[in-house]
Design a protein around this motif. Structure first.
Motif, PDB file in Angstrom:
ATOM      1  N   LEU A  11       1.195  -0.945  -0.587  1.00 51.49           N
ATOM      2  CA  LEU A  11       0.475   0.272  -0.443  1.00 51.49           C
ATOM      3  C   LEU A  11       1.219   1.232   0.110  1.00 51.49           C
ATOM      4  CD1 LEU A  11      -2.130  -1.400   2.584  1.00 51.49           C
ATOM      5  CD2 LEU A  11      -2.782  -1.629   0.452  1.00 51.49           C
ATOM      6  N   ARG A  12       0.343   2.236  -0.519  1.00 52.64           N
ATOM      7  CA  ARG A  12       1.320   4.094  -0.356  1.00 52.64           C
ATOM      8  C   ARG A  12       0.414   4.370   0.420  1.00 52.64           C
ATOM      9  NH1 ARG A  12      -1.196   6.006  -5.968  1.00 52.64           N
ATOM     10  NH2 ARG A  12      -3.363   4.621  -4.766  1.00 52.64           N
ATOM     11  N   PRO A  13       1.024   5.315   0.924  1.00 53.37           N
ATOM     12  CA  PRO A  13       0.839   6.009   1.783  1.00 53.37           C
ATOM     13  C   PRO A  13      -0.211   6.928   1.472  1.00 53.37           C
ATOM     14  CG  PRO A  13       2.977   6.674   1.379  1.00 53.37           C
ATOM     15  CD  PRO A  13       3.257   5.344   0.228  1.00 53.37           C
ATOM     16  N   VAL A  14      -1.237   7.081   0.996  1.00 53.42           N
ATOM     17  CA  VAL A  14      -2.534   7.624   0.336  1.00 53.42           C
ATOM     18  C   VAL A  14      -3.404   6.647   0.216  1.00 53.42           C
ATOM     19  CG1 VAL A  14      -1.535   7.074  -2.562  1.00 53.42           C
ATOM     20  CG2 VAL A  14      -3.564   9.288  -1.655  1.00 53.42           C
ATOM     21  N   ASP A  15      -2.867   5.043   0.334  1.00 52.49           N
ATOM     22  CA  ASP A  15      -4.022   4.493   0.072  1.00 52.49           C
ATOM     23  C   ASP A  15      -4.382   4.160   1.066  1.00 52.49           C
ATOM     24  OD1 ASP A  15      -3.712   3.745  -2.831  1.00 52.49           O
ATOM     25  OD2 ASP A  15      -2.262   2.237  -1.919  1.00 52.49           O
ATOM     26  N   LEU A  16      -3.171   4.469   2.486  1.00 52.87           N
ATOM     27  CA  LEU A  16      -3.520   4.570   4.276  1.00 52.87           C
ATOM     28  C   LEU A  16      -4.306   5.566   4.751  1.00 52.87           C
ATOM     29  CD1 LEU A  16      -0.698   3.480   6.519  1.00 52.87           C
ATOM     30  CD2 LEU A  16      -2.117   1.856   5.249  1.00 52.87           C
ATOM     31  N   ALA A  17      -4.272   6.898   3.826  1.00 49.87           N
ATOM     32  CA  ALA A  17      -4.708   7.777   4.415  1.00 49.87           C
ATOM     33  C   ALA A  17      -6.640   8.455   3.570  1.00 49.87           C
ATOM     34  CB  ALA A  17      -3.809   9.337   3.077  1.00 49.87           C
ATOM     35  N   ARG A  18      -6.298   7.195   3.017  1.00 50.57           N
ATOM     36  CA  ARG A  18      -7.502   7.407   1.656  1.00 50.57           C
ATOM     37  C   ARG A  18      -9.104   6.852   2.661  1.00 50.57           C
ATOM     38  NH1 ARG A  18      -6.923   5.032  -2.426  1.00 50.57           N
ATOM     39  NH2 ARG A  18      -6.236   7.017  -3.739  1.00 50.57           N
ATOM     40  N   GLY A  19     -10.026   7.189   3.041  1.00 52.86           N
ATOM     41  CA  GLY A  19     -10.839   7.292   3.819  1.00 52.86           C
ATOM     42  C   GLY A  19     -10.721   7.875   5.233  1.00 52.86           C
ATOM     43  N   HIS A  20     -10.078   7.898   5.342  1.00 50.74           N
ATOM     44  CA  HIS A  20      -9.650   8.702   7.246  1.00 50.74           C
ATOM     45  C   HIS A  20      -9.475  10.259   7.221  1.00 50.74           C
ATOM     46  CE1 HIS A  20      -8.854   4.375   9.408  1.00 50.74           C
ATOM     47  NE2 HIS A  20      -8.486   3.842   7.629  1.00 50.74           N
ATOM     48  N   GLY A  21     -10.009  10.700   6.504  1.00 50.63           N
ATOM     49  CA  GLY A  21      -9.577  11.994   5.685  1.00 50.63           C
ATOM     50  C   GLY A  21      -8.523  12.433   6.796  1.00 50.63           C
ATOM     51  N   LEU A  22      -7.209  11.934   6.410  1.00 50.91           N
ATOM     52  CA  LEU A  22      -5.892  12.381   6.890  1.00 50.91           C
ATOM     53  C   LEU A  22      -4.840  12.786   5.541  1.00 50.91           C
ATOM     54  CD1 LEU A  22      -5.548   9.437   9.162  1.00 50.91           C
ATOM     55  CD2 LEU A  22      -5.749  11.692   9.869  1.00 50.91           C
ATOM     56  N   SER A  23      -3.977  13.268   5.504  1.00 55.87           N
ATOM     57  CA  SER A  23      -3.166  13.578   4.286  1.00 55.87           C
ATOM     58  C   SER A  23      -1.639  12.842   4.695  1.00 55.87           C
ATOM     59  CB  SER A  23      -2.765  15.303   4.647  1.00 55.87           C
ATOM     60  OG  SER A  23      -1.337  14.875   6.217  1.00 55.87           O
ATOM     61  N   THR A  24      -0.989  12.153   3.037  1.00 60.59           N
ATOM     62  CA  THR A  24       0.666  10.940   3.212  1.00 60.59           C
ATOM     63  C   THR A  24       1.004  11.574   4.810  1.00 60.59           C
ATOM     64  OG1 THR A  24       1.027  12.790   1.421  1.00 60.59           O
ATOM     65  CG2 THR A  24      -0.537  10.862   1.451  1.00 60.59           C
ATOM     66  N   GLN A  25       1.261  12.957   4.677  1.00 61.01           N
ATOM     67  CA  GLN A  25       1.837  13.549   5.333  1.00 61.01           C
ATOM     68  C   GLN A  25       2.253  12.817   6.825  1.00 61.01           C
ATOM     69  OE1 GLN A  25       5.050  14.264   5.050  1.00 61.01           O
ATOM     70  NE2 GLN A  25       5.515  14.820   7.037  1.00 61.01           N
ATOM     71  N   ALA A  26       0.728  13.183   7.489  1.00 61.89           N
ATOM     72  CA  ALA A  26       0.402  12.098   8.688  1.00 61.89           C
ATOM     73  C   ALA A  26       0.631  11.465   8.392  1.00 61.89           C
ATOM     74  CB  ALA A  26      -1.380  12.888   8.594  1.00 61.89           C
ATOM     75  N   ILE A  27       0.262  10.027   7.824  1.00 60.08           N
ATOM     76  CA  ILE A  27       0.850   9.078   7.953  1.00 60.08           C
ATOM     77  C   ILE A  27       2.302   8.323   8.508  1.00 60.08           C
ATOM     78  CG2 ILE A  27       0.475   6.839   6.893  1.00 60.08           C
ATOM     79  CD1 ILE A  27      -1.847   7.649   7.199  1.00 60.08           C
ATOM     80  N   ARG A  28       3.129   9.578   7.072  1.00 62.79           N
ATOM     81  CA  ARG A  28       4.301   9.001   7.615  1.00 62.79           C
ATOM     82  C   ARG A  28       4.985   9.547   9.315  1.00 62.79           C
ATOM     83  NH1 ARG A  28       4.387  11.287   1.974  1.00 62.79           N
ATOM     84  NH2 ARG A  28       4.179  14.043   2.903  1.00 62.79           N
ATOM     85  N   ASN A  29       4.086  11.133   9.326  1.00 63.07           N
ATOM     86  CA  ASN A  29       4.204  11.125  11.164  1.00 63.07           C
ATOM     87  C   ASN A  29       4.167   9.811  11.557  1.00 63.07           C
ATOM     88  OD1 ASN A  29       4.877  14.257   9.583  1.00 63.07           O
ATOM     89  ND2 ASN A  29       3.289  14.521  10.372  1.00 63.07           N
ATOM     90  N   TYR A  30       3.024   9.719  11.747  1.00 67.79           N
ATOM     91  CA  TYR A  30       2.641   8.537  12.927  1.00 67.79           C
ATOM     92  C   TYR A  30       3.345   7.089  12.069  1.00 67.79           C
ATOM     93  CZ  TYR A  30      -2.123   9.921  13.255  1.00 67.79           C
ATOM     94  OH  TYR A  30      -3.500  10.860  13.448  1.00 67.79           O
ATOM     95  N   GLU A  31       4.586   6.901  11.293  1.00 67.80           N
ATOM     96  CA  GLU A  31       5.205   6.417  11.445  1.00 67.80           C
ATOM     97  C   GLU A  31       6.661   6.321  11.848  1.00 67.80           C
ATOM     98  OE1 GLU A  31       8.973   4.423   8.356  1.00 67.80           O
ATOM     99  OE2 GLU A  31       7.092   5.089   7.313  1.00 67.80           O
ATOM    100  N   GLU A  32       7.038   7.846  11.877  1.00 64.39           N
ATOM    101  CA  GLU A  32       8.281   8.417  12.678  1.00 64.39           C
ATOM    102  C   GLU A  32       7.987   8.160  13.784  1.00 64.39           C
ATOM    103  OE1 GLU A  32       8.325  11.803  10.857  1.00 64.39           O
ATOM    104  OE2 GLU A  32       9.312  11.067   8.765  1.00 64.39           O
TER     105      GLU A  32
END
Length: 271
Positions: A11-32
Motif C-alpha cells: 500500500l502507498r501512504p495515500v492508500d492508508l490516508a484515504r478514507g480516514h480524512g488524513l494527509s499522506t504527511q500524517a501517515i509518515r508522521n505516524y510512522e516516525e
C-alpha cells in the motif's frame, strides 16, 4: 518478534490516508513517532505499507477518543516495540481514570444534594486589605481562622491543588473567601469551602472556568440541584461515550495484535 511484511499487499501512504480524512504527511508522521510499524522501502526510497499498517492505523484512530492522543500514541508505541504489558498498563490506567471520573460525578451529585440542606453563603466583605503571606501559602505569623473557617494552605492541600489555583478561582468568581480584618488573610468559611470543592469536582469533570462560574452562581442563587440537571446529564453522557470508545479501541487493538500474529499477547497460564 520479527514481522514478515514481504508477502503482504503493498500500500502507498495515500492508500492508508484515504478514507480516514488524513494527509499522506500524517501517515509518515505516524510512522516516525512509532504509531505505525516501520515501513519497507522501494529501491527508490519510497515507503510501502501493508495491511498490517492499515490495522495499526485503525487501532490508533479507535484508541484516541477513549484514551486521548498522547496515551493512544504511547499504547501503539509499546505494542510496536513488543511491550504488550506496558500497553495493557496504559489501557488499565485509562479505565481507572474513567472509574475515578464516575466517582467524581457521583461526588458532585452528592455535593449538590447537600446544597439543598446548606444555607446560602453571606455576601463577602467589601474592601480587602493587602494580601501578603498567608498561613500555609508561605511564611507569616501564626493566625487562627476562627470557627468553621480554614486558610488557603490547608484547603489547597485537602483538594490536592496549589494555593495559586484557589487564588485563580477567586479571581474568576468561583470562590469567595472573606478577609480577616486584622491580618488580611483569606478565610474560607463553610460556604467558600463548599464552592471550592464543587469547583474542583467540576474541573475534574473537564469543565472550563468560564462554564463553572455560572454554575456556581446558579447554585448560590437557587440553592438546589435543579439548575444543574442539564450539566449533569451531559456529564453522564460524555462518560458513557468514553466508556464505549474504550471498548471500540480495545476491539481494534485486539484485531491489530492478531494481525501481528498474536506474539504480543504474552504467555498463557498453561505455558
Amino acid at each position: 518478534m520479527g514481522l514478515n511484511l514481504q508477502n503482504r499487499e503493498r500500500l502507498r501512504p495515500v492508500d492508508l490516508a484515504r478514507g480516514h480524512g488524513l494527509s499522506t504527511q500524517a501517515i509518515r508522521n505516524y510512522e516516525e513517532t512509532g504509531i505505525l510499524p516501520a515501513a519497507d522501502r522501494t529501491p527508490h526510497g519510497y515507503r510501502t505499507y501493508t495491511s498490517l499498517h492499515a490495522a495499526a492505523l485503525r487501532a490508533f484512530l479507535a484508541l484516541v477518543p477513549g484514551h486521548g492522543h498522547q496515551t493512544a500514541t504511547s499504547i501503539m508505541r509499546a505494542v510496536n516495540q513488543g511491550s504488550a504489558d506496558e500497553a495493557f498498563r496504559l489501557i488499565d490506567e485509562s479505565h481507572a481514570q474513567l472509574l475515578e471520573d464516575r466517582r467524581t460525578l457521583h461526588a458532585v451529585e452528592s455535593a449538590l444534594r447537600d446544597l439543598e440542606r446548606t444555607p446560602a453563603p453571606e455576601p463577602g466583605a467589601g474592601s480587602e486589605p493587602g494580601a501578603g503571606s498567608e498561613p500555609g501559602a508561605g511564611s507569616g505569623p501564626a493566625a487562627v481562622a476562627g470557627p468553621g473557617g480554614t486558610f488557603i494552605g490547608p484547603l489547597a492541600e485537602q483538594l490536592g491543588i496549589g494555593p495559586a489555583t484557589l487564588r485563580k478561582w477567586e479571581r474568576a468568581g468561583l470562590v469567595r473567601p472573606r478577609r480577616d480584618p486584622l491580618t488580611g488573610y483569606r478565610v474560607y468559611d463553610e460556604a467558600a469551602v463548599r464552592d471550592a470543592r464543587l469547583a474542583h469536582q467540576l474541573r475534574r469533570g473537564g469543565y472550563l472556568l468560564e462554564r463553572i462560574a455560572p454554575l456556581i452562581a446558579q447554585v448560590r442563587a437557587a440553592g438546589g440541584l435543579e439548575p444543574l440537571q442539564a450539566t449533569l446529564c451531559d456529564w453522564h453522557g460524555r462518560l458513557s461515550a468514553r466508556g464505549r470508545a474504550l471498548l471500540t479501541g480495545a476491539a481494534e487493538l485486539e484485531a491489530y495484535l492478531r494481525e501481528r500474529g498474536g506474539g504480543l499477547l504474552g504467555a498463557t497460564p498453561d505455558d
